[in-house]
Motif scaffolding. Structure first.
Motif, PDB file in Angstrom:
ATOM      1  N   GLU A   1      49.544  51.546   7.219  1.00  0.00           N
ATOM      2  CA  GLU A   1      49.151  50.579   6.298  1.00  0.00           C
ATOM      3  C   GLU A   1      48.012  49.872   6.448  1.00  0.00           C
TER       4      GLU A   1
ATOM      5  N   LEU B   1      44.926  49.940   3.476  1.00  0.00           N
ATOM      6  CA  LEU B   1      44.367  48.840   2.747  1.00  0.00           C
ATOM      7  C   LEU B   1      42.829  49.015   3.060  1.00  0.00           C
ATOM      8  N   LYS B   2      42.281  49.766   3.962  1.00  0.00           N
ATOM      9  CA  LYS B   2      40.740  50.183   3.891  1.00  0.00           C
ATOM     10  C   LYS B   2      40.432  51.096   3.141  1.00  0.00           C
TER      11      LYS B   2
ATOM     12  N   GLN C   1      44.268  55.512  -2.040  1.00  0.00           N
ATOM     13  CA  GLN C   1      45.412  55.807  -1.234  1.00  0.00           C
ATOM     14  C   GLN C   1      45.895  57.140  -1.370  1.00  0.00           C
TER      15      GLN C   1
END
Length: 323
Positions: free
Chosen positions: A10, A14-15, A19
């Motif tokens: 996760e 987020l980075k 995605q």
């Protein structure tokens, strides 16, 4: 929000700039770590080559680490992202890439055989479609994976399998016999220990009963001694009282003694006794005639004891003031 609440995958998401690309990257890395006879450097180079057009924007190292850790929750999360965000064609493209990196050397490992089927199920790709796609890419049928639990698998891949199995069975039988023997010995030890505990408990009960009986007998003897002392004291008091009455009758015609002599007489001392004699006599008489010693007697006896004690105290107080 605290970063500790996110899993490693996760945090990578987020980075990520994409995605979907990061999720695809993890699934391909998962396949690559199950390639046989491939170094870690070769895996990383092959992953970088296949994903050169991806827009994820982060290093490959964290993703390879997650793949090596066999984090199935991260794998499922990646598949969920692809299933929600990608079309069926994109899902087939991911499966296409997975088959490609799994069969670069022409061999499909047993682990990747199951992984490809698992990915197809996660991406809603039917087994028929998977088999067709595999045939188109490799030129051979995917077939059913070998079952390592069957004897034929080990006969083919490990000729020493049955001999090892026989040795293992013999060792297991010996271990069972040893375990049964140890269990029997432990049961016998427990039974012996139980018997010893029972005997010890019985001995302690007998000792406790003997101590209790001894205590009871001692209390009974002490009670009898106390009763005897009270009777003797009462007799002495009665005799003293009678002597005092006789002395009063005899001395009714003689001049009364002075107060100091009377006080000494109350304490049982002759005239001329010292101050130390007075103190010792008072302690002795006070212990002997204290009313608390007659608490179990009649009210009359208690009243007499109180009167005697008060007379003794008055005599002592007077003598201590005059001496």
């Amino acid at each position: 929000m605290s970063m500790a609440r996110f899993s490693p995958f996760e945090l990578v998401l987020l980075k990520s700039r994409s995605q979907v690309d990061t999720a695809t990257l993890l699934l391909l890395a998962w396949v690559l770590v199950h390639r046989q006879h491939v170094s870690e450097g070769q895996r990383r180079r092959r992953l970088a080559q296949v994903t050169a057009q991806f827009r994820h924007g982060h290093e490959l190292g964290p993703v390879m680490g997650i793949a090596h850790s066999q984090d199935l929750q991260a794998i499922q999360l990646a598949a969920e992202i692809l299933r929600k965000e990608c079309s069926k064609e994109r899902s087939l493209s991911v499966l296409h890439q997975s088959i490609t990196v799994a069969t670069d050397d022409g061999e499909l490992s047993l682990a990747n055989h199951y992984i490809l089927r698992f990915l197809a199920d996660l991406l809603n790709v039917t087994p028929t479609t998977l088999s067709t796609l595999f045939y188109e890419l490799t030129g051979r049928s995917m077939g059913a994976p070998e079952d390592p639990s069957r004897h034929t698998y080990w006969q083919q891949h490990n000729p020493d399998y049955f001999r090892q199995k026989a040795r293992d069975a013999a060792a297991e039988q010996q271990a069972r016999e040893d375990a049964e023997r140890q269990a029997q010995e432990k049961a016998e030890q427990r039974e012996q220990k139980k018997q010893r505990k029972h005997q010890e408990k019985q001995r302690q009960q007998e000792q406790a009963h003997a101590r209790k009986e001894q205590t009871r007998q001692e209390r009974e003897r002490q009670r009898q001694r106390d009763d005897q002392q009270r009777r003797e004291q009462a007799q002495r008091e009665q005799a003293r009282h009678e002597r005092a009455q006789s002395e009063r009758r005899q001395s009714s015609h003689t001049p009364p003694p002075d107060r100091t002599t009377r006080a000494l007489a109350v304490l049982g001392l002759p005239p001329g006794a010292s101050r130390g004699d007075v103190r010792l006599a008072y302690r002795r008489m006070a212990q002997l005639h204290h009313p608390d010693r007659f608490f179990s007697e009649s009210e009359h006896q208690v009243a007499l004891a109180s009167a005697r004690f008060q007379r003794i105290k008055n005599a002592y107080d007077y003598l201590m003031q005059t001496y």
